[in-house]
Design an enzyme around this catalytic site. Structure first.
Site, PDB file in Angstrom:
ATOM      1  CE  LYS A 111      51.753  39.941  46.266  1.00 55.07           C
ATOM      2  NZ  LYS A 111      50.778  40.783  46.471  1.00 55.07           N
ATOM      3  CE  LYS A 193      50.106  36.407  39.607  1.00 57.36           C
ATOM      4  NZ  LYS A 193      49.152  36.786  40.624  1.00 57.36           N
ATOM      5  CE  LYS A 196      49.301  44.695  39.871  1.00 57.32           C
ATOM      6  NZ  LYS A 196      47.964  45.090  39.800  1.00 57.32           N
TER       7      LYS A 196
HETATM    8  P1  TYM Z   1      45.114  41.744  41.932  1.00 54.65           P
HETATM    9  O1  TYM Z   1      45.233  43.243  42.031  1.00 54.65           O
HETATM   10  O2  TYM Z   1      46.618  41.302  42.013  1.00 54.65           O
HETATM   11  O3  TYM Z   1      44.453  41.405  40.643  1.00 54.65           O
HETATM   12  C1  TYM Z   1      43.104  41.724  40.174  1.00 54.65           C
HETATM   13  C2  TYM Z   1      42.490  40.857  39.451  1.00 54.65           C
HETATM   14  O4  TYM Z   1      43.230  40.334  38.089  1.00 54.65           O
HETATM   15  C3  TYM Z   1      43.326  38.881  38.342  1.00 54.65           C
HETATM   16  N1  TYM Z   1      44.577  38.616  37.752  1.00 54.65           N
HETATM   17  C4  TYM Z   1      44.839  37.696  36.658  1.00 54.65           C
HETATM   18  N2  TYM Z   1      43.836  37.092  35.959  1.00 54.65           N
HETATM   19  C5  TYM Z   1      44.459  36.395  34.868  1.00 54.65           C
HETATM   20  N3  TYM Z   1      45.817  36.412  34.453  1.00 54.65           N
HETATM   21  C6  TYM Z   1      46.600  36.989  35.132  1.00 54.65           C
HETATM   22  N4  TYM Z   1      47.791  36.847  34.806  1.00 54.65           N
HETATM   23  C7  TYM Z   1      46.217  37.629  36.327  1.00 54.65           C
HETATM   24  N5  TYM Z   1      46.860  38.524  37.208  1.00 54.65           N
HETATM   25  C8  TYM Z   1      45.805  38.945  37.929  1.00 54.65           C
HETATM   26  C9  TYM Z   1      43.103  38.633  39.664  1.00 54.65           C
HETATM   27  O5  TYM Z   1      42.844  37.121  39.816  1.00 54.65           O
HETATM   28  C10 TYM Z   1      42.321  39.334  40.178  1.00 54.65           C
HETATM   29  O6  TYM Z   1      41.021  38.856  40.167  1.00 54.65           O
HETATM   30  N6  TYM Z   1      43.511  40.122  46.562  1.00 54.65           N
HETATM   31  C11 TYM Z   1      43.252  40.849  45.122  1.00 54.65           C
HETATM   32  C12 TYM Z   1      42.349  41.944  45.369  1.00 54.65           C
HETATM   33  C13 TYM Z   1      41.296  41.816  46.125  1.00 54.65           C
HETATM   34  C14 TYM Z   1      40.038  41.021  46.199  1.00 54.65           C
HETATM   35  C15 TYM Z   1      39.312  41.206  47.126  1.00 54.65           C
HETATM   36  C16 TYM Z   1      39.546  40.444  45.088  1.00 54.65           C
HETATM   37  C17 TYM Z   1      41.185  42.591  47.500  1.00 54.65           C
HETATM   38  N7  TYM Z   1      40.010  41.994  48.066  1.00 54.65           N
HETATM   39  C18 TYM Z   1      37.939  40.956  47.371  1.00 54.65           C
HETATM   40  C19 TYM Z   1      38.207  39.788  45.103  1.00 54.65           C
HETATM   41  C20 TYM Z   1      37.411  40.088  46.053  1.00 54.65           C
HETATM   42  C21 TYM Z   1      44.407  40.800  44.368  1.00 54.65           C
HETATM   43  O7  TYM Z   1      45.555  41.374  44.751  1.00 54.65           O
HETATM   44  O8  TYM Z   1      44.210  41.028  42.798  1.00 54.65           O
END
Ligand code: TYM
Length: 329
Positions: A111, A193, A196
């Protein structure tokens, strides 16, 4: 019952990757566990947001999660910025997290390279906020996709460190990562991966994309010149499509290979697109109802925040006492 916590950032479109990697599990775990879920909007401002769009995206994500089947009666579902304990514990945990540990986070490195004009301190300390989210609820399991593994590992380390310095305070959480779907790849570049934030909108499928858009994106998906539907090394595009197809239909790879024996990629890609459209159709229909009902959404996230505050305050109070802060009268 074991405790489950997870969160997603409301930063625009929610993709098929988010859904298959994480959200689908959030829903299916609700009956068996004590689940608590959040929209991690504090995390989202590590990248600059347009205020009106950000507010809209957050409500949209809330409605979409309800449409996916999240039941806020069973599983408190709140907006992170409305529960003050998260920012409070995050600050404390920052003081138990090493600079070097944060520096090793691959998502930070990615990032920081991508948003070179805004490498802010929040982007750097993002994993301690995520650790606070999880540890406040004494979560046993955290359903996420594979890309969150490193952040989760850091949360475990922070918890163990704090427990070691004082006395057992935090449950040390485990990841709950699906066998299939943990890493959905871009349809345009299957070495990356699905995300969005991809400049190429054909790389990702949004859960709310119209059926014709979904079909078109799958039709254009990058494959290989082998012209044979089978799961094998070096066939990243086909492997990805087989993974998606397998999760939404429940068919095994062997069965898929059999069903498409002698058929071309065109047929296969159309079948995957159709299966995804059918899988998402009921979600899209329910979403259209929820998003119109702002009063209901407000009621749900307000109650969710109250429940989350009550649970998380217990942990925060314990932590503050152990650290040595003077208790409020
Ligand atoms: P975020 O918002 O980027 O993504 C949400 C969830 O989607 C999963 N994910 C994917 N899984 C499979 N293939 C993909 N291409 C893919 N892209 C995204 C992510 O692994 C995630 O589970 N930091 C986290 C949000 C967060 C969080 C937390 C998660 C904040 N606090 C506490 C768990 C526990 C995030 O940015 O996810």
């Amino acid at each position: 019952k074991k405790v489950i916590f997870s969160a997603i950032q409301p930063s625009g479109t929610i993709t098929l990757g988010n859904y298959l990697g994480a959200l689908k599990n959030w829903i299916s775990l609700q009956d068996e566990y004590n689940c608590i879920y959040a929209l991690a909007d504090l995390h989202t401002i590590t990248v600059r947001q347009d205020p009106a769009k950000f507010r809209h995206n957050t409500l949209e994500a809330y409605a979409l999660l309800l449409a996916c089947g999240l039941d806020p009666e069973k599983s408190p579902f709140f907006i992170q910025s409305q529960v003050c304990t998260h920012a409070q514990l995050a600050w404390i945990l920052n003081c138990y997290t090493q600079f070097g540990e944060l520096q090793r986070m691959t998502q930070f490195k990615d990032k920081a390279a991508k948003h070179a004009d805004n490498v802010n301190a929040g982007l750097f300390t993002y994993p301690s906020l995520m650790a606070a989210d999880i540890l406040l609820y004494q979560a046993d399991l955290v359903p996420v996709g594979a890309d969150q593994k490193q952040h989760l590992e850091l949360a475990r380390n922070i918890a163990e460190r704090f427990n070691g310095i004082y006395s057992p305070t935090f449950t040390v959480p485990d990841g709950y990562i699906p066998k299939k779907g943990a890493r959905i790849m871009s349809l345009q570049d299957p070495s990356k991966k699905m995300s969005k934030s991809d400049e190429n909108v054909n790389g990702y499928v949004a859960v709310l994309d119209k059926p014709e858009v979904i079909l078109r994106k799958f039709k254009r998906a990058v494959t290989d010149s082998d012209a044979c539907v089978r799961y094998a090394e070096g066939k990243d595009g086909i492997n990805n499509l087989m993974g998606i197809y397998s999760v939404v239909t429940g068919l095994s790879y062997e069965q898929i290979e059999k069903d498409f024996e002698g058929k071309g990629y065109g047929d296969f890609k159309a079948a995957v697109g159709e299966a995804v459209v059918e899988h998402l159709r009921p979600i899209q229909e329910r979403y259209a109802d929820y998003i119109k009902n702002k009063d209901y959404l407000e009621k749900c996230y307000t109650e969710g925040a109250q429940k989350a505050l009550a649970i998380s305050s217990r942990t925060l109070n314990k932590v503050m006492k152990k650290v040595g802060f003077v208790s409020k009268a």
